[in-house]
Structures are given as C-alpha cells and as structure tokens.
Write an enzyme that holds these catalytic residues in place. Structure first.
Site, PDB file in Angstrom:
ATOM      1  N   ARG A 104       2.873   4.870   6.361  1.00 39.97           N
ATOM      2  CA  ARG A 104       3.298   4.124   7.550  1.00 39.97           C
ATOM      3  C   ARG A 104       3.785   2.718   7.223  1.00 39.97           C
ATOM      4  O   ARG A 104       4.096   1.934   8.123  1.00 39.97           O
ATOM      5  CB  ARG A 104       2.119   4.045   8.544  1.00 39.97           C
ATOM      6  CG  ARG A 104       1.657   5.401   9.035  1.00 39.97           C
ATOM      7  CD  ARG A 104       0.293   5.308   9.698  1.00 39.97           C
ATOM      8  NE  ARG A 104      -0.744   4.875   8.746  1.00 39.97           N
ATOM      9  CZ  ARG A 104      -2.020   4.690   9.066  1.00 39.97           C
ATOM     10  NH1 ARG A 104      -2.424   4.881  10.311  1.00 39.97           N
ATOM     11  NH2 ARG A 104      -2.895   4.312   8.153  1.00 39.97           N
ATOM     12  N   HIS A 108      -2.056  -4.225   4.887  1.00 38.83           N
ATOM     13  CA  HIS A 108      -1.858  -3.817   6.283  1.00 38.83           C
ATOM     14  C   HIS A 108      -3.208  -3.573   6.953  1.00 38.83           C
ATOM     15  O   HIS A 108      -4.149  -3.123   6.309  1.00 38.83           O
ATOM     16  CB  HIS A 108      -0.961  -2.581   6.375  1.00 38.83           C
ATOM     17  CG  HIS A 108      -1.589  -1.316   5.837  1.00 38.83           C
ATOM     18  ND1 HIS A 108      -2.104  -0.325   6.658  1.00 38.83           N
ATOM     19  CD2 HIS A 108      -1.791  -0.893   4.579  1.00 38.83           C
ATOM     20  CE1 HIS A 108      -2.583   0.644   5.904  1.00 38.83           C
ATOM     21  NE2 HIS A 108      -2.411   0.337   4.641  1.00 38.83           N
ATOM     22  N   ASP A 157       0.376   3.790   1.700  1.00 40.67           N
ATOM     23  CA  ASP A 157       0.328   4.357   3.053  1.00 40.67           C
ATOM     24  C   ASP A 157       1.734   4.670   3.577  1.00 40.67           C
ATOM     25  O   ASP A 157       2.621   3.811   3.561  1.00 40.67           O
ATOM     26  CB  ASP A 157      -0.376   3.348   3.984  1.00 40.67           C
ATOM     27  CG  ASP A 157      -0.761   3.966   5.319  1.00 40.67           C
ATOM     28  OD1 ASP A 157       0.131   4.531   5.993  1.00 40.67           O
ATOM     29  OD2 ASP A 157      -1.944   3.880   5.695  1.00 40.67           O
ATOM     30  N   CYS A 198       0.843  -1.198   0.000  1.00 40.52           N
ATOM     31  CA  CYS A 198       0.000   0.000   0.000  1.00 40.52           C
ATOM     32  C   CYS A 198       0.884   1.256   0.000  1.00 40.52           C
ATOM     33  O   CYS A 198       1.986   1.262   0.529  1.00 40.52           O
ATOM     34  CB  CYS A 198      -0.902  -0.002   1.232  1.00 40.52           C
ATOM     35  SG  CYS A 198      -2.078   1.383   1.269  1.00 40.52           S
ATOM     36  N   CYS A 206      -6.033  -0.233   6.912  1.00 38.02           N
ATOM     37  CA  CYS A 206      -5.838   0.386   5.596  1.00 38.02           C
ATOM     38  C   CYS A 206      -7.013   1.317   5.275  1.00 38.02           C
ATOM     39  O   CYS A 206      -8.172   0.886   5.236  1.00 38.02           O
ATOM     40  CB  CYS A 206      -5.717  -0.693   4.523  1.00 38.02           C
ATOM     41  SG  CYS A 206      -5.420  -0.014   2.869  1.00 38.02           S
TER      42      CYS A 206
HETATM   43 CO    CO Z   1      -3.431   1.093   3.070  1.00 36.65          CO
END
Ligand code: CO
Length: 218
Positions: free
Chosen positions: A47, A99, A45, A43, A102
C-alpha cells in the site's frame, strides 16, 4: 475477481502504449540514463508505492524497500543501493519513509511470532526497548504503534547519516540530505518528522530533537 498474469501483461502493454502516446521519446530517453534526485527507503507494504505517492515518473526516484523500512549497518543490499544512489547517481535527498499501520512495526511492538522475519524485526524491537518506558505510557496500542513507527524512522535517519556513504559524501562537500517522513494509509498524505540531516555534525542533535518531538505526543 482475481487478476491473472495474462491480465498483468495486458495492463503492461496498455501502460507502455499510453506512456508513448503522451511522450513518444519517453522510453528512448530512459534507456540511455536514469537521473533521479531522490532515493526512497520505504516499507515493502503493497500500500506504500514510492513513485505513485510522490507523483514521480520512472527514472525520477531510486527505491529500496524492505519490511518496516529498516537500515542496518551490516545490510549489504541496502548499503549497496544507498552507495550507488549517493556516489554514482548523486541524489540530493535520501528519504526514509515509514508508514502508520505498519504490520512489521506492530508485530515488533507486540512480540508477535511470525517466523524468520522476527529476526529482522528485532531491529525495530531495539528501538522499542530504547524508549520502552515512554512508549508504555501510551495505553492505546494503536497510538503506541504510531509512535514506534515514527521513532523507527528517526532511528533510521540516524543510521543512514552514520553510514560511511553519507559521511564520505559530506566530507567531500557533496550536497545531500537525509529526511524522515511518515505516510498515512488513511489519507494518502506524507508528514515530515522534522528529522532532516544535511551534514555529519548535526546528525546527533537532529536525532535527539526528533525523538523528543515524537515522545512529546505521548
Ligand atoms: Co510497513
């Protein structure tokens, strides 16, 4: 305190100096070639940084990231990265890493309207709709999202396994596996989903077993 672009350049200079102190030949080695054994599809993302999570240095993991780690058969961007990784770099493992927590998967699950990205997340909604009845049995929305995050990864493992890239690689006897992982923002740990495909003939069985393993948690 806000970080400025100037700060980023200063950090970069420091990082480069440190890397050369640790290993004077570090960059000169990387200039000539990359030799990663892993491809990471994860992803976008912020993080979920691929290299850091699995403790790999530059040159050791080939990365493709998009919102909600989706692999679509018409996405030339993702397919091109996959083809290069498998055919040219000869990676031994393709990791699909979802993850928990998400935002893309949660938005898809709840039918949130975010804009253009809704069309991309429609692929996650297809996964949701495929298992809608079973998912709805999980009343806790956070837990339901966790299960959809897992199902989404299992689905993408199948999608990758069914690309011409993997099928051709397996047909010519190349050793490469497709694996489904879940990363937890809460503890920084990766969990295996038991979805590992090493040849074309096992893709469907691995998919069915992995889906059942997820649904049994509900
Ligand atoms: Co995500």
């Amino acid at each position: 305190m806000a970080i400025s672009l100037k700060d980023l350049l200063a950090r970069n200079a420091e990082w480069s100096a440190n890397a050369r102190t640790r290993d004077p030949a570090f960059f000169s080695r990387l200039v000539s070639q990359q030799n990663p054994e892993f491809m990471w599809i994860g992803c976008s993302d912020s993080r979920v940084p691929a290299n850091e999570i699995i403790g790999l240095a530059p040159g050791e993991v080939f990365v493709h990231r998009n919102v909600a780690n989706v692999v679509v058969h018409t996405d030339l961007n993702c397919l091109s990265a996959l083809q290069y990784a498998v055919d040219v770099l000869k990676v031994r493992h393709v990791l699909i890493v979802g993850h928990y927590g998400c935002g893309g998967v949660t938005a898809a699950m709840r039918d949130m309207r975010l804009g253009l990205v809704d069309n991309w997340l429609r692929h996650v909604q297809d996964v949701r709709d495929k298992y809608r009845q079973r998912l709805m049995a999980q009343a806790d929305l956070d837990l339901r999202a966790d299960r959809l995050c897992e199902l989404n990864v299992v689905e993408q493992v199948l999608n990758v396994s069914e690309t011409t890239v993997l099928r051709d690689a397996w047909a010519r006897g190349q050793e490469v596996s497709v694996n489904g992982w879940m990363y937890s923002l809460a503890d920084g740990l990766v969990r295996e989903l038991g979805a590992e495909v090493g040849r074309e003939s096992e893709a469907k069985d691995v998919y069915e077993a992995s889906v059942q393993a997820v649904l049994q948690k509900i």
